[in-house]
Design a protein around this motif. Structure first.
Motif, short mmCIF file in Angstrom:
data_model
loop_
_atom_site.label_atom_id
_atom_site.label_comp_id
_atom_site.label_asym_id
_atom_site.label_seq_id
_atom_site.Cartn_x
_atom_site.Cartn_y
_atom_site.Cartn_z
N LEU A 98 0.81 -1.21 0.00
CA LEU A 98 0.00 0.00 0.00
C LEU A 98 0.85 1.27 0.00
O LEU A 98 0.40 2.33 -0.46
CB LEU A 98 -0.94 0.00 1.21
CG LEU A 98 -1.95 -1.16 1.29
CD1 LEU A 98 -2.75 -1.07 2.59
CD2 LEU A 98 -2.89 -1.14 0.09
N GLU A 99 2.09 1.20 0.51
CA GLU A 99 2.92 2.39 0.67
C GLU A 99 4.05 2.48 -0.36
O GLU A 99 4.70 3.52 -0.48
CB GLU A 99 3.53 2.41 2.08
CG GLU A 99 2.51 2.62 3.18
CD GLU A 99 1.97 4.04 3.17
OE1 GLU A 99 2.77 5.00 3.17
OE2 GLU A 99 0.73 4.19 3.14
N SER A 113 -0.71 6.30 2.89
CA SER A 113 -1.95 5.80 2.28
C SER A 113 -3.05 5.62 3.33
O SER A 113 -2.80 5.11 4.43
CB SER A 113 -1.68 4.49 1.56
OG SER A 113 -2.90 3.88 1.18
N LEU A 117 -5.56 3.59 3.11
CA LEU A 117 -5.79 2.15 3.29
C LEU A 117 -4.78 1.55 4.25
O LEU A 117 -5.11 0.73 5.11
CB LEU A 117 -5.73 1.43 1.93
CG LEU A 117 -6.90 1.67 0.98
CD1 LEU A 117 -6.64 1.00 -0.37
CD2 LEU A 117 -8.20 1.16 1.57
N ALA A 168 -8.25 -4.24 2.35
CA ALA A 168 -7.47 -3.09 1.88
C ALA A 168 -6.63 -3.46 0.66
O ALA A 168 -6.51 -2.66 -0.30
CB ALA A 168 -6.59 -2.57 3.01
N PHE A 202 -6.96 -1.77 -3.05
CA PHE A 202 -5.81 -1.14 -3.70
C PHE A 202 -5.58 -1.72 -5.09
O PHE A 202 -5.37 -0.98 -6.06
CB PHE A 202 -4.58 -1.33 -2.83
CG PHE A 202 -3.30 -0.93 -3.52
CD1 PHE A 202 -2.94 0.42 -3.61
CD2 PHE A 202 -2.47 -1.87 -4.11
CE1 PHE A 202 -1.77 0.80 -4.25
CE2 PHE A 202 -1.30 -1.50 -4.75
CZ PHE A 202 -0.94 -0.15 -4.83
N PHE A 242 -5.79 0.27 -8.58
CA PHE A 242 -4.57 0.34 -9.38
C PHE A 242 -4.81 -0.15 -10.81
O PHE A 242 -4.42 0.48 -11.79
CB PHE A 242 -3.48 -0.49 -8.71
CG PHE A 242 -2.20 -0.57 -9.50
CD1 PHE A 242 -1.33 0.51 -9.54
CD2 PHE A 242 -1.88 -1.71 -10.21
CE1 PHE A 242 -0.14 0.44 -10.28
CE2 PHE A 242 -0.71 -1.77 -10.95
CZ PHE A 242 0.17 -0.70 -10.97
#
Length: 921
Positions: free
Chosen positions: A577-578, A614, A616, A814, A818, A822
């Motif tokens: 996520l990051e 993020s 999420l 999550a 994502f 994406f």
């Protein structure tokens, strides 16, 4: 009717013409014949009465019967009035085959003569026993005293009454027999004897001549006060109207049973006509009322008239037997030729008479129902009893509960149901025996003041008894009497103490007395007021293992593994996520892996320094913080318990181990436990008695090898205070065998037992018992439970399954969101790719985009001052003047991180690895 068209049939009638009942019966018989033949004028036979006066004497009645058989040659005999006279006449009728039809003989013993020529046209006295016992059972009275006249009439119903009372678990503690010639002083003496007894339920079975005197004397001495119950049989109930007003006043509240006579129009019509005719024949008897005897006489006469007509009697001879010329009258009469025919006709006669359905079964008139009356300024009906329905308020009702009886006014003008017994006011208080012993004084402790010599009895059992007595709805006076010698020492064992109740020395025993089967043969116990069972007391030892890996024990292996997997999984999710938006999660591959693990595991102590950008990722981390907080706190608490609390375990877990090892075993002195231990197989030489908790502790300290004990057996009520006092040394092993617990002992069949048992339930179910236990066993509450000490266990996965489920669901959700966003954002890239390229190559393009920075993220925009459109063309920010040419910036790929190896295509910062796809040369 002319004589040439009817056949007169001689029948005998034996009555006491000097008595009132005899005159009533004769009047009813004459009216019965008149009514019957007036309505059946076409019948050929006519009964011709031949009346003889028995003068109320047995011999005179027998002589009258002999005269009727020898001289008149009667075909049947009606009467006589009482059972004693009837007994001999039945024998005469059986020998001469002449039917004897009695309308007033009620003795049950007449049935045992088994004469087929005897017909009872009245009800057997035993038939009312069902109604009497139904009343007693409905009100729950446990004892009843019959009061009856000392003659055949009184005695012969008592066996059946006693049997019926025993069948409903009602005891007959005494039978009061009163002579028919008793004086007032003798009656008063007998009633005073009853007054000194506990029982207050009396069943009176006698005729009014004696019964009226009984009630007057009972009223004088106080046996007609509140709390007393009097039930009188039909002998008196049927003749209530003949009693003087003063007698009726002394009978207020009495219950009576009598045969139910339906109040039909025929009955009312007959009663009016009979009253008029009787006064004409007996003008001096103006206050006489029709009674049940007259009604039975009326129906019996009709039954005989019907049977004679049905038998078709035409000849009336007797066959003479071969007797000598000097034979007595008892030998001279012959045998009736019509006897068998008349016998059969009477047996099959059925009709509806004044008393109800009239039918003989085996020569006995069958009862239909009894009426229950209450004497209250006269007779007042309160219900009925029938063999089919039992007690009912109405004959059409089907309920058999006492509530279906109409309200009853009892003696003393009381409307509350009497309990059926009282503690006599002139009797001594209850003598309550208490044990005297040295140890376990929390239950019973007897002390004597050396100055005043006053005895004080205190203890847990004593307080429970006092609370139970206070719970009773009436006062019970008692005195505690120690079972001790003059010097203050005990007079014997608990069995000896219990036996004193059976002997009558004590009225009860209160203390730590165990309910046992062999003791219940001599006394009756109440319900127990303590826990039941015998447990084994054993020493405990610290079983804690001191080792270097104790820190792993708080969590089980599956929880350790699951926790580790989740730390790795959460680190991976946060990295995904990051990675595109956070510089802390970019760089060389080794750096990114280390950062992800570092971030995940540092959450245990909340010491991570990486920012989470993020939303999420922030959501996942917040949920994971919650899981980690609970997991670490639980681990800390469990580890603290393992390091500080003693791991106490019993040294012995089974009594079989003691038998095999031959160790000494302790038991409470004078306890029944000694006998049980011998039955279990313990060597008597290995059994050592102790008298107090302190002595038991000393024996444990010595140990079996030093003359002490390795274990002790005692009842649970004793073991609880012992463990409360020595909780750090000993523990309990589960019950070795069951017992009934402690109870109070009373004499067999004592009416106090059910009352006290109910009071025990009220006390034990309320707060009072808890208060008593706290007062005497506070040590137990202030000391930890040795059986549960050190019972800390490792935490398992099941305890945290829900937390991991929440964390896993949040992270997975999550991650899915994502990936969906994406793919959606870069779907144009997939569309502009070579249509001939494989799915794998397209996924490779997406992974290369994922590996690059997301320059559209706000943190990159703030630093670079550029805006990236979805077409991939950059333009200068109006606020910065940065060049739109990406080459002017630090455009580079993370050359040390590639999804496809070091020779793969480099990732671009713009997010598009193929600029030709945008139409640029």
């Amino acid at each position: 009717t002319s004589k040439n068209t009817t056949i007169p049939v001689n029948v005998g009638l034996v009555l006491d013409m000097n008595g009132e009942d005899g005159k009533i019966a004769l009047s009813c018989i004459n009216m019965s014949l008149s009514d019957f033949y007036n309505s059946n004028s076409h019948y050929k036979t006519r009964l011709l009465l031949n009346t003889r006066n028995s003068k109320g004497d047995v011999v005179a009645a027998a002589a009258a019967a002999l005269d009727l058989l020898n001289n008149v040659l009667v075909q049947a005999i009606l009467g006589p009035e009482n059972s004693m006279q009837t007994n001999f006449i039945i024998q005469l009728g059986n020998k001469s085959q002449v039917p004897i039809l009695s309308f007033s003989a009620t003795s049950p013993s007449l049935t045992s003569i088994r004469s087929s020529y005897f017909f009872r046209g009245s009800l057997n006295d035993s038939s009312q026993v069902g109604a009497i016992t139904a009343i007693i059972k409905a009100f729950g009275w446990r004892e009843a005293v019959p009061i009856y006249v000392d003659n055949q009439y009184g005695e012969e119903m008592i066996p059946s009454l006693t049997d019926a009372l025993q069948a409903i678990d009602t005891r007959v503690p005494y039978r009061s027999v009163i002579s028919p010639l008793a004086t007032d002083d003798q009656i008063e003496k007998e009633l005073y004897k009853l007054f000194t007894m506990q029982t207050r339920v009396f069943i009176l079975h006698m005729l009014p001549s004696l019964g009226s005197r009984i009630f007057q004397k009972a009223n004088e001495i106080g046996l007609m006060n509140k709390g007393c119950v009097w039930i009188m049989t039909e002998g008196m109930t049927n003749l209530l109207r003949t009693l003087e007003p003063s007698v009726i006043d002394s009978m207020q509240g009495v219950i009576g049973v009598r045969p139910y006579v339906p109040k039909t129009k025929a009955f009312e019509n007959f009663r009016v006509r009979w009253k008029r005719k009787f006064l004409q024949e007996n003008p001096s008897l103006f206050d006489v009322e029709l009674n049940i005897l007259g009604l039975f006489a009326y129906d019996a006469t009709r039954a005989l008239a019907v049977a004679v007509e049905k038998a078709g009697i035409t000849s009336f001879g007797f066959d003479k037997t071969n007797v000598s010329s000097n034979a007595t009258d008892l030998e001279a009469f012959g045998i009736s030729r019509n006897g068998p025919k008349l016998l059969q006709a009477l047996s099959s006669t059925r009709f509806k008479g004044l008393t109800g359905d009239y039918v003989f079964v085996d020569g006995q008139l069958q009862s239909s129902a009894f009426e229950i009356i209450n004497v209250n300024n006269g007779a007042r009906g309160v219900g009925f009893w029938s063999p089919e329905k039992g007690l009912t308020q109405k004959l059409s009702s089907n309920s058999t509960t006492k509530s279906k009886l109409r309200p009853i006014i009892w003696p003393g003008d009381s409307t509350s149901d009497p309990k059926g017994w009282e503690i006599p006011t002139n009797e001594k208080k209850l003598r309550v025996g208490v044990p005297v012993k040295k140890g376990f004084s929390d239950f019973v402790k007897v002390t004597i003041d050396p100055k005043t010599q006053e005895t004080s009895v205190v203890g847990y059992s004593i307080d429970v008894f006092k609370a139970v007595i206070e719970e009773l709805p009436y006062a019970v006076a008692y005195d505690f009497v120690p079972y001790a010698q003059p010097d203050g020492t005990s007079s014997g064992s608990y069995n000896d103490l219990i036996y004193q109740v059976f002997r009558g020395k004590f009225d009860a025993v209160v203390g730590d007395t165990t309910i046992l089967a062999n003791r219940s043969k001599f006394v009756e116990f109440t319900l127990p007021y303590t826990e039941s069972g015998v447990s084994m007391i054993v020493p405990i030892k610290d079983n804690k293992k001191k080792n270097a890996w104790v820190f792993l024990q708080p969590l089980t292996l599956d929880l350790w593994v699951t926790s580790g997997c989740f730390f790795i999984f959460i680190g991976f999710v946060v990295w995904v996520l990051e990675h595109r938006v956070n510089e802390d999660f970019r760089g060389p591959a080794q750096h990114q892996v280390g950062t992800s693990f570092w971030f995940s595991f540092s959450t245990m102590v909340f010491s991570h320094r990486e920012r989470v950008i993020s939303n999420l990722a922030r959501f996942v981390v917040i949920v994971w913080y919650f899981v980690v907080l609970i997991l670490t706190q639980s681990y800390t608490a469990s580890l603290s318990s393992l390091l500080t609390v003693q791991q106490l375990q019993p040294t012995i877990t089974d009594f079989q181990m003691l038998i095999k090892s031959g160790d000494n075993v302790g038991y409470h002195k004078d306890s029944f436990v000694f006998g049980i231990l011998k039955q279990l197989g313990f060597d008597e030489k290995k059994l050592i008695a102790y008298s107090s908790p302190e002595e038991c502790d000393e024996l444990f300290q010595k140990g079996s090898a030093g003359g002490g004990i390795a274990a002790a057996f005692d009842e649970i009520p004793y073991t609880k205070p012992f463990i409360g006092q020595y909780c750090s040394k000993y523990t309990l092993i589960e019950r070795t065998f069951e017992t009934a617990g402690f109870g109070f002992a009373f004499p067999l069949h004592s009416p106090l037992v059910p009352e006290v048992s109910r009071a025990i339930l009220n006390v034990t179910e309320g707060n009072k018992m808890k208060e008593i236990e706290d007062e005497w066993f506070k040590k137990r509450a202030s000391c930890p439970d040795a059986s549960n000490a050190g019972s800390s266990h490792s935490l398992g996965l099941n305890s945290f399954r829900g937390l991991f489920l929440i964390a896993g669901t949040a992270a997975t959700s999550a991650l899915i969101i994502f990936l969906a966003v994406f793919v959606c954002e870069h779907r144009n890239v997939l569309k502009r790719s070579d249509p001939r390229s494989s799915l794998l190559s397209r996924i490779r393009i997406l992974l290369e985009i994922f590996a690059s920075r997301d320059l559209s993220a706000h943190n990159f925009r703030d630093k670079r001052g550029v805006q990236v459109h979805s077409t991939g063309v950059t333009e200068a920010s109006p606020h910065t003047g940065y060049s739109p040419n990406p080459s002017s910036d630090s455009q580079h790929t993370d050359s040390n991180f590639s999804f496809f190896g070091e020779h793969g295509s480099p990732s671009t910062e713009s997010g598009d690895p193929n600029p030709n796809l945008h139409g640029h040369p």
